[in-house]
Scaffold this motif. Sequence first.
Motif, PDB file in Angstrom:
ATOM      1  N   GLY A 363       0.820  -1.212   0.000  1.00 10.82           N
ATOM      2  CA  GLY A 363       0.000   0.000   0.000  1.00 10.82           C
ATOM      3  C   GLY A 363       0.853   1.261   0.000  1.00 10.82           C
ATOM      4  O   GLY A 363       2.078   1.216   0.164  1.00 10.82           O
ATOM      5  N   PRO A 364       0.210   2.426  -0.191  1.00 10.98           N
ATOM      6  CA  PRO A 364       0.960   3.688  -0.270  1.00 10.98           C
ATOM      7  C   PRO A 364       1.569   4.072   1.079  1.00 10.98           C
ATOM      8  O   PRO A 364       0.974   3.870   2.129  1.00 10.98           O
ATOM      9  CB  PRO A 364      -0.101   4.703  -0.707  1.00 10.98           C
ATOM     10  N   LYS A 365       2.777   4.623   1.022  1.00 12.87           N
ATOM     11  CA  LYS A 365       3.472   5.104   2.216  1.00 12.87           C
ATOM     12  C   LYS A 365       3.357   6.625   2.291  1.00 12.87           C
ATOM     13  O   LYS A 365       3.323   7.309   1.270  1.00 12.87           O
ATOM     14  CB  LYS A 365       4.954   4.717   2.149  1.00 12.87           C
ATOM     15  N   PRO A 366       3.306   7.181   3.489  1.00 12.97           N
ATOM     16  CA  PRO A 366       3.275   8.651   3.616  1.00 12.97           C
ATOM     17  C   PRO A 366       4.607   9.269   3.232  1.00 12.97           C
ATOM     18  O   PRO A 366       5.665   8.637   3.374  1.00 12.97           O
ATOM     19  CB  PRO A 366       2.947   8.864   5.102  1.00 12.97           C
ATOM     20  N   GLN A 393      -2.765  23.874  -5.877  1.00 11.42           N
ATOM     21  CA  GLN A 393      -3.140  22.670  -6.619  1.00 11.42           C
ATOM     22  C   GLN A 393      -2.977  21.420  -5.768  1.00 11.42           C
ATOM     23  O   GLN A 393      -3.734  20.457  -5.920  1.00 11.42           O
ATOM     24  CB  GLN A 393      -2.317  22.569  -7.905  1.00 11.42           C
ATOM     25  N   ILE A 394      -2.000  21.429  -4.849  1.00 14.90           N
ATOM     26  CA  ILE A 394      -1.868  20.304  -3.913  1.00 14.90           C
ATOM     27  C   ILE A 394      -3.104  20.238  -3.011  1.00 14.90           C
ATOM     28  O   ILE A 394      -3.664  19.166  -2.777  1.00 14.90           O
ATOM     29  CB  ILE A 394      -0.586  20.455  -3.071  1.00 14.90           C
ATOM     30  N   SER A 395      -3.551  21.399  -2.531  1.00 12.86           N
ATOM     31  CA  SER A 395      -4.763  21.433  -1.707  1.00 12.86           C
ATOM     32  C   SER A 395      -5.979  20.953  -2.489  1.00 12.86           C
ATOM     33  O   SER A 395      -6.849  20.272  -1.939  1.00 12.86           O
ATOM     34  CB  SER A 395      -5.002  22.861  -1.197  1.00 12.86           C
ATOM     35  N   SER A 396      -6.037  21.299  -3.786  1.00  8.84           N
ATOM     36  CA  SER A 396      -7.153  20.854  -4.617  1.00  8.84           C
ATOM     37  C   SER A 396      -7.148  19.337  -4.780  1.00  8.84           C
ATOM     38  O   SER A 396      -8.208  18.695  -4.766  1.00  8.84           O
ATOM     39  CB  SER A 396      -7.090  21.523  -5.992  1.00  8.84           C
ATOM     40  N   LEU A 397      -5.964  18.736  -4.923  1.00  6.90           N
ATOM     41  CA  LEU A 397      -5.875  17.283  -5.035  1.00  6.90           C
ATOM     42  C   LEU A 397      -6.341  16.602  -3.751  1.00  6.90           C
ATOM     43  O   LEU A 397      -6.944  15.525  -3.790  1.00  6.90           O
ATOM     44  CB  LEU A 397      -4.438  16.872  -5.367  1.00  6.90           C
ATOM     45  N   VAL A 398      -6.061  17.238  -2.604  1.00  2.00           N
ATOM     46  CA  VAL A 398      -6.549  16.704  -1.329  1.00  2.00           C
ATOM     47  C   VAL A 398      -8.069  16.817  -1.260  1.00  2.00           C
ATOM     48  O   VAL A 398      -8.767  15.894  -0.828  1.00  2.00           O
ATOM     49  CB  VAL A 398      -5.879  17.442  -0.144  1.00  2.00           C
ATOM     50  N   GLN A 405      -4.097  13.734   3.304  1.00  2.00           N
ATOM     51  CA  GLN A 405      -3.175  14.321   4.276  1.00  2.00           C
ATOM     52  C   GLN A 405      -3.220  13.464   5.539  1.00  2.00           C
ATOM     53  O   GLN A 405      -4.267  13.300   6.162  1.00  2.00           O
ATOM     54  CB  GLN A 405      -3.561  15.768   4.589  1.00  2.00           C
ATOM     55  N   VAL A 406      -2.067  12.906   5.912  1.00  2.97           N
ATOM     56  CA  VAL A 406      -2.021  11.973   7.042  1.00  2.97           C
ATOM     57  C   VAL A 406      -1.490  12.624   8.308  1.00  2.97           C
ATOM     58  O   VAL A 406      -1.595  12.049   9.387  1.00  2.97           O
ATOM     59  CB  VAL A 406      -1.165  10.737   6.689  1.00  2.97           C
ATOM     60  N   PRO A 415       3.769  19.025   6.483  1.00  2.76           N
ATOM     61  CA  PRO A 415       2.659  18.073   6.344  1.00  2.76           C
ATOM     62  C   PRO A 415       3.076  16.849   5.538  1.00  2.76           C
ATOM     63  O   PRO A 415       3.971  16.900   4.694  1.00  2.76           O
ATOM     64  CB  PRO A 415       1.588  18.884   5.615  1.00  2.76           C
ATOM     65  N   LYS A 416       2.411  15.725   5.815  1.00  4.55           N
ATOM     66  CA  LYS A 416       2.680  14.489   5.090  1.00  4.55           C
ATOM     67  C   LYS A 416       1.418  14.051   4.363  1.00  4.55           C
ATOM     68  O   LYS A 416       0.301  14.276   4.829  1.00  4.55           O
ATOM     69  CB  LYS A 416       3.140  13.396   6.058  1.00  4.55           C
TER      70      LYS A 416
END
Length: 445
Positions: A363-366, A393-398, A405-406, A415-416
């Motif tokens: 699975g994906p890692k942070p 754009q990063i915020s839009s992807l979230v 965001q973990v 942030p991770k």
Amino acid sequence: MTSVLQHPGYDEEKLRRVTEQTPCREAQTGLLLSLMGQPQQYSYPSIFVYGHRASGKSHVMHVLLKELELPHATISCVECVSKALLFEKMLLSLFGCEAASLLPRTPSLSDFVRVYRHQCLDSPATQTRYIVMEKAELLRDADVNLLPALLRLQELVDDNLTVILLSEITWDKFRPNTGCYEPLVLHFPDYSKGDLQQILSRDSHPSYSADFYSSYINILLGVFYSVCRDLRELHHLAALNFSKFCEPLAEGKVKESDTHKLWRNIEPHLKKAMQTVYLREVSSLQWEQMQQMEEKEAGALRGLSAHTHVELPYYSKFLLIAAYLASYNPARTDKRFFLKHHGKIKKTNFLKKNEKTSNHLLGPKPFPLDRLLAVFYSVVDSRVAPSASIFSQISSLVTLQLLTQVSHDDQLDAPKYKCAVSLDFISAISRTVNFDIVKYLYDFL
């Protein structure tokens, strides 16, 4: 049967065409016509028309001015990003290119008024001229003197001129703090369900009866009306799903009167389409092609779903690619993939290459924000300066749930994030930007 508009000074045939082209907007069209008056009469200096998106504001104004053959200029505030473009478009539409060429390179409001007055001497108005400003709410971000000047432009240019502002917000939120000339305010309410049924049923398919298409629209509104009342979006959905609705009829399995069987056939398809309302992720042709693929590959997960073709901004695609690489590649492999002179990566003593566990199975890692940006600047095919646009754009992807965001917002360190998309999804995104993501995945070495 709707009553035909009547107004002295206009030809009855033209008014009949206006009535036919503006269904369910007879009251607003008649009120606008009353405010405009007869062609040779002076009209009110400014009119403010507001209503939600796709409520018929632009369409009614366009039909009125075109069918009644009134001199006008239609200005999109989205396209005219400066005063120079705005003034040039006004003069070009009302007087021609010679008038627009008289403006200086960076015209002021007084330059525009001077050129307009000069043109009025050469071609005096025999009937009211109209300037229609679409998306007028953008004028709030323009020069502070521009909006008050437009509202009283008739007085400034000393001409029979009316400025009509079309907006999606109310005048109370529009009014500048410094005060201005108050326009006449006209509201366009949302279309009711019956209005939408009447308007959408006008586009009946020539191969089928009008009653059959009307029953289809009734079914469509029964599903989508609670979540979408945008006429343009509903028109798109109606055109998109009609072929699926007609499939049993084309195959001879049912008759036009078998509404229940037709509904049972289209119901799962419409519920699936509800997941992509407003997104416009695929075109009608792509949607049909994908439905054909899904039918041929029933039960198999081959091909790509409609969600895989989600349309993202150019750099957002590379940000998502970088996030996927950061999630599924160990951090120690970044040098190997993204540096020219990386040297060799030492294998750990406790893990041999043929025994390594697939990161895609784990699975994906942070990953931290700085690693995401480092990979992004390595894979993007042009030099990009760090800017607020990249971070937004990063915020839009979230927000779109493509990234997760973990870390907590109150943490002091960076942030991770984790990438929340599948390999099929990121492969489709990579193909749109000609990026071979498999070459950069550690699991596929």
